[in-house]
Design a protein around this motif. Structure first.
Motif, PDB file in Angstrom:
ATOM      1  N   GLN A   2      -3.466  -5.577  -0.575  1.00 24.14           N
ATOM      2  CA  GLN A   2      -4.411  -5.921  -1.747  1.00 24.14           C
ATOM      3  C   GLN A   2      -3.943  -4.893  -2.862  1.00 24.14           C
ATOM      4  O   GLN A   2      -3.314  -3.695  -2.880  1.00 24.14           O
ATOM      5  CB  GLN A   2      -5.869  -5.216  -1.200  1.00 24.14           C
ATOM      6  CG  GLN A   2      -6.534  -6.468  -0.540  1.00 24.14           C
ATOM      7  CD  GLN A   2      -7.961  -5.994  -0.661  1.00 24.14           C
ATOM      8  OE1 GLN A   2      -8.454  -5.093  -0.679  1.00 24.14           O
ATOM      9  NE2 GLN A   2      -8.767  -7.203  -0.896  1.00 24.14           N
ATOM     10  N   GLN A   4      -5.635  -4.291  -6.709  1.00 23.77           N
ATOM     11  CA  GLN A   4      -6.951  -4.610  -7.355  1.00 23.77           C
ATOM     12  C   GLN A   4      -6.807  -3.908  -8.714  1.00 23.77           C
ATOM     13  O   GLN A   4      -6.744  -2.758  -8.731  1.00 23.77           O
ATOM     14  CB  GLN A   4      -8.009  -4.040  -6.566  1.00 23.77           C
ATOM     15  CG  GLN A   4      -9.357  -4.219  -7.171  1.00 23.77           C
ATOM     16  CD  GLN A   4      -9.928  -5.717  -7.053  1.00 23.77           C
ATOM     17  OE1 GLN A   4      -9.501  -6.395  -6.198  1.00 23.77           O
ATOM     18  NE2 GLN A   4     -10.387  -6.110  -8.276  1.00 23.77           N
ATOM     19  N   CYS A  21      -4.754  -0.017 -11.252  1.00 20.46           N
ATOM     20  CA  CYS A  21      -4.429  -0.869 -10.123  1.00 20.46           C
ATOM     21  C   CYS A  21      -4.416  -0.039  -8.968  1.00 20.46           C
ATOM     22  O   CYS A  21      -3.483   0.843  -8.583  1.00 20.46           O
ATOM     23  CB  CYS A  21      -3.132  -1.586 -10.253  1.00 20.46           C
ATOM     24  SG  CYS A  21      -2.656  -2.624  -8.817  1.00 20.46           S
ATOM     25  N   SER A  24      -3.308  -1.132  -1.541  1.00 24.02           N
ATOM     26  CA  SER A  24      -3.429  -1.055  -0.174  1.00 24.02           C
ATOM     27  C   SER A  24      -2.705  -1.931   0.654  1.00 24.02           C
ATOM     28  O   SER A  24      -2.184  -2.949   0.263  1.00 24.02           O
ATOM     29  CB  SER A  24      -4.979  -1.076   0.257  1.00 24.02           C
ATOM     30  OG  SER A  24      -5.440  -2.079   0.123  1.00 24.02           O
ATOM     31  N   GLY A  25      -2.347  -1.458   2.033  1.00 28.38           N
ATOM     32  CA  GLY A  25      -1.682  -2.387   2.930  1.00 28.38           C
ATOM     33  C   GLY A  25      -0.290  -2.442   3.127  1.00 28.38           C
ATOM     34  O   GLY A  25       0.277  -3.144   3.805  1.00 28.38           O
ATOM     35  N   TYR A 107       4.151  -8.603  -3.922  1.00 30.84           N
ATOM     36  CA  TYR A 107       2.752  -8.681  -3.943  1.00 30.84           C
ATOM     37  C   TYR A 107       2.106  -8.665  -5.233  1.00 30.84           C
ATOM     38  O   TYR A 107       2.746  -7.977  -6.416  1.00 30.84           O
ATOM     39  CB  TYR A 107       2.246  -7.336  -3.229  1.00 30.84           C
ATOM     40  CG  TYR A 107       3.001  -7.224  -1.944  1.00 30.84           C
ATOM     41  CD1 TYR A 107       3.377  -6.078  -1.627  1.00 30.84           C
ATOM     42  CD2 TYR A 107       2.837  -8.195  -0.731  1.00 30.84           C
ATOM     43  CE1 TYR A 107       3.811  -5.697  -0.301  1.00 30.84           C
ATOM     44  CE2 TYR A 107       3.465  -7.994   0.369  1.00 30.84           C
ATOM     45  CZ  TYR A 107       4.075  -6.908   0.608  1.00 30.84           C
ATOM     46  OH  TYR A 107       4.447  -6.511   1.820  1.00 30.84           O
ATOM     47  N   GLY A 109      -1.575  -8.824  -8.051  1.00 31.39           N
ATOM     48  CA  GLY A 109      -3.028  -8.674  -7.855  1.00 31.39           C
ATOM     49  C   GLY A 109      -3.610  -9.967  -8.582  1.00 31.39           C
ATOM     50  O   GLY A 109      -2.935 -10.670  -8.890  1.00 31.39           O
ATOM     51  N   GLN A 110      -4.968  -9.666  -8.706  1.00 30.96           N
ATOM     52  CA  GLN A 110      -5.648 -10.944  -9.025  1.00 30.96           C
ATOM     53  C   GLN A 110      -5.723 -11.108 -10.893  1.00 30.96           C
ATOM     54  O   GLN A 110      -6.200 -11.956 -11.318  1.00 30.96           O
ATOM     55  CB  GLN A 110      -6.991 -10.798  -8.567  1.00 30.96           C
ATOM     56  CG  GLN A 110      -8.051 -10.150  -9.516  1.00 30.96           C
ATOM     57  CD  GLN A 110      -8.021  -8.749  -9.204  1.00 30.96           C
ATOM     58  OE1 GLN A 110      -7.098  -8.101  -8.674  1.00 30.96           O
ATOM     59  NE2 GLN A 110      -8.702  -7.871 -10.159  1.00 30.96           N
TER      60      GLN A 110
END
Length: 118
Positions: A2, A4, A21, A24-25, A107, A109-110
């Motif tokens: 994630q 965020q 930002c 995690s993960g 990866y 984020g949104q």
């Protein structure tokens, strides 16, 4: 995984905002973290990145934006000063294990919207 992003909002030209930002993960400290942005009707573009070698900036933000990270908090920041109308965009944070090209980022984020008004 994630990512965020937060901290976007409406700001007047010449003002400042700080984007955050939270990640995690994945092993945050092993990744290059980047900020990208996409303005209305335009393609996504690189803004800034940070890794163990240093920091990297697009010419359009150099001297106005500062990227930093706190590996203990798994967080990357983008301090944006002297904002201009053309900085209006959705800002995305992203992570890459290897490489610095946009396609190297694993990866995403949104996104968080930054709107600069006159």
């Amino acid at each position: 995984v994630q990512l965020q992003a937060s901290g976007g909002g409406l700001v007047q030209a010449g003002g400042s905002l700080r984007l955050t930002c939270a990640a995690s993960g994945f092993i945050f400290s092993s990744y290059t973290m980047g900020w990208f942005r996409q303005a209305p009707g335009k393609e996504r573009e690189f803004a800034a990145a940070i890794n163990w070698s240093g920091t990297y900036y697009a010419d359009s933000v150099k001297g106005r934006f500062t990227i930093s990270r706190d590996n203990a908090k798994n967080t990357v920041y983008l301090q944006m000063n002297s904002l201009k109308l053309e900085d209006t965009a959705v800002y995305y944070c992203a992570a890459t294990r290897y490489g610095l090209r946009t396609k190297d980022y694993d990866y995403w984020g949104q996104g968080t919207l930054v709107t600069v008004s006159s």
